[in-house]
Write a protein that holds these residues in place. Structure first.
Motif, PDB file in Angstrom:
ATOM      1  N   ASP A  34       0.813  -1.219   0.000  1.00 33.44           N
ATOM      2  CA  ASP A  34       0.000   0.000   0.000  1.00 33.44           C
ATOM      3  C   ASP A  34       0.851   1.277   0.000  1.00 33.44           C
ATOM      4  OD1 ASP A  34      -2.266  -1.565   0.058  1.00 33.44           O
ATOM      5  OD2 ASP A  34      -2.410  -1.539   2.257  1.00 33.44           O
ATOM      6  N   GLN A  35       2.111   1.148   0.415  1.00 31.04           N
ATOM      7  CA  GLN A  35       2.960   2.330   0.500  1.00 31.04           C
ATOM      8  C   GLN A  35       3.711   2.611  -0.800  1.00 31.04           C
ATOM      9  OE1 GLN A  35       2.700   4.114   3.248  1.00 31.04           O
ATOM     10  NE2 GLN A  35       1.316   2.527   4.067  1.00 31.04           N
ATOM     11  N   ALA A  36       3.404   1.850  -1.845  1.00 31.74           N
ATOM     12  CA  ALA A  36       4.101   2.035  -3.124  1.00 31.74           C
ATOM     13  C   ALA A  36       3.782   3.413  -3.707  1.00 31.74           C
ATOM     14  CB  ALA A  36       3.702   0.945  -4.112  1.00 31.74           C
ATOM     15  N   THR A  37       4.805   4.035  -4.288  1.00 32.25           N
ATOM     16  CA  THR A  37       4.622   5.353  -4.892  1.00 32.25           C
ATOM     17  C   THR A  37       3.964   5.214  -6.260  1.00 32.25           C
ATOM     18  OG1 THR A  37       6.789   5.288  -5.955  1.00 32.25           O
ATOM     19  CG2 THR A  37       6.675   6.170  -3.696  1.00 32.25           C
ATOM     20  N   PRO A  38       3.320   6.262  -6.751  1.00 34.29           N
ATOM     21  CA  PRO A  38       2.723   6.210  -8.092  1.00 34.29           C
ATOM     22  C   PRO A  38       3.747   5.863  -9.173  1.00 34.29           C
ATOM     23  CG  PRO A  38       1.902   8.112  -6.891  1.00 34.29           C
ATOM     24  CD  PRO A  38       2.981   7.511  -6.054  1.00 34.29           C
ATOM     25  N   ASP A  39       5.000   6.345  -9.017  1.00 28.89           N
ATOM     26  CA  ASP A  39       6.017   6.014 -10.011  1.00 28.89           C
ATOM     27  C   ASP A  39       6.325   4.512 -10.003  1.00 28.89           C
ATOM     28  OD1 ASP A  39       6.203   8.634 -10.777  1.00 28.89           O
ATOM     29  OD2 ASP A  39       7.926   9.091  -9.475  1.00 28.89           O
ATOM     30  N   ALA A  40       6.396   3.918  -8.821  1.00 30.67           N
ATOM     31  CA  ALA A  40       6.667   2.476  -8.735  1.00 30.67           C
ATOM     32  C   ALA A  40       5.524   1.675  -9.344  1.00 30.67           C
ATOM     33  CB  ALA A  40       6.887   2.069  -7.277  1.00 30.67           C
ATOM     34  N   ARG A  80       5.777   1.952 -13.124  1.00 26.97           N
ATOM     35  CA  ARG A  80       6.839   1.093 -13.659  1.00 26.97           C
ATOM     36  C   ARG A  80       6.399  -0.371 -13.675  1.00 26.97           C
ATOM     37  NH1 ARG A  80      10.239   4.447 -10.544  1.00 26.97           N
ATOM     38  NH2 ARG A  80      10.274   2.865  -8.880  1.00 26.97           N
TER      39      ARG A  80
END
Length: 314
Positions: free
Chosen positions: A41-47, A50
């Motif tokens: 849930d803590q993943a960034t939008p960029d991750a 990708r």
């Protein structure tokens, strides 16, 4: 015979394509983003972006479908989003266990169901017929996962006749492999036994009142030979048809049976892929199930010619 089988496989290709299309769509509409499940849930939008780009999820749905069909045409089921292993390798590792369980369930169902159906038909309205109908009704009343839990408690936990965990045993241990397979196969086979017994009984009831059966009796042909050689031969076509159709259901029931008995197979992979939203693995498993069903239907058609040579190859 091979030509007939080839013709049947060709006619089943549109069905296989329809099933694969439906599977592709259903996998995509399962709630939840696999990127969030895998990355957290803590993943960034960029991750997340990708991840979508690496797995092709950022492409239009029609482009993903074309890529999916192209991979299948090359014998490639893709790579698991979670483990990074080829899906084909993961499927082939556990497929023998599911096939072993399903085939054993079919053998149990036919081996018990056909004789029970014949005996019930010969004792039409009698106590044996009544007993068989009660047994088959009981077999139809219990879902596979309920009967699996009951059998596990009775035969494994309380009586200790079978192992509690029916894990796959190596071929070098045939007795251990048989003991780990016996209870799950019996669980699947009892449900099929009930259906087969009823189909056999209904068919035998009609055949035993046929003119050629009365003629055989008038000529003094022994009753056992009339029933098991002449009458049953004409009922086997219906039994084969039902067995082929129910085998597909049996493969589906094997999923729950494998989970209850903690047995390796496609069932565990299906549940794991659903929980983790592993689209690629789910697609590969659906493809495996679809191919199995198509092959079983083709083999069922082939059995028609073996059971009844009057079936034409056209």
């Amino acid at each position: 015979m091979l030509r007939y089988l080839g013709q049947r496989l060709v006619t089943l290709l549109p069905t296989l394509l329809a099933v694969l299309t439906l599977a592709f769509v259903l996998v995509r509409i399962v709630p939840g983003d696999p990127a969030l499940i895998i990355l957290g849930d803590q993943a960034t939008p960029d991750a997340i972006a990708r991840f979508h780009a690496q797995t092709g999820l950022d492409q239009p749905i029609w482009r993903q479908f074309i890529a999916f069909l192209w991979q299948l045409s090359n014998g490639d089921l893709g790579v698991s989003m979670i483990s990074g292993r080829p899906v084909l390798t993961a499927v082939l590792e556990v497929l023998p266990y599911t096939l072993e369980l399903s085939l054993a369930g079919v053998l149990v169902g036919v081996a018990l169901g056909v004789p029970l159906g014949v005996v019930a038909a010969r004792s039409n309205g009698g106590p044996v017929d009544w007993l068989v109908r009660v047994l088959t009704l009981g077999g139809l009343s219990f879902p596979a996962f309920v009967s699996a839990v009951m059998m596990l408690l009775l035969f494994s936990v309380w009586l200790g006749w079978f192992p509690v965990i029916a894990s796959g045993r190596p071929i070098t241990d045939p007795w251990g492999r048989f003991m780990s397979l016996a209870l799950p196969a019996l669980n699947l086979g009892l449900v099929m036994m009930a259906y087969v017994a009823r189909v056999t009984r209904g068919g035998m009831m009609n055949v035993l009142h046929s003119d050629y059966i009365r003629t055989a009796r008038a000529k003094g042909v022994p009753g056992r030979r009339i029933v098991w050689k002449h009458a049953l031969r004409n009922v086997l076509l219906a039994v084969v048809t039902f067995t082929g159709l129910y085998f597909s259901v049996l493969i589906g029931n094997s999923v729950l049976t494998e989970i209850v008995f903690n047995r390796p197979g496609l069932g565990k992979l299906v549940i794991g892929a659903l929980e983790r939203r592993d689209y690629t693995l789910l697609q590969g498993l659906v493809v495996a199930y679809a191919v199995l069903v198509v092959l079983v239907n083709a083999l069922t058609d082939l059995c028609y010619k073996v059971v009844d040579p009057r079936v034409k190859a056209s």
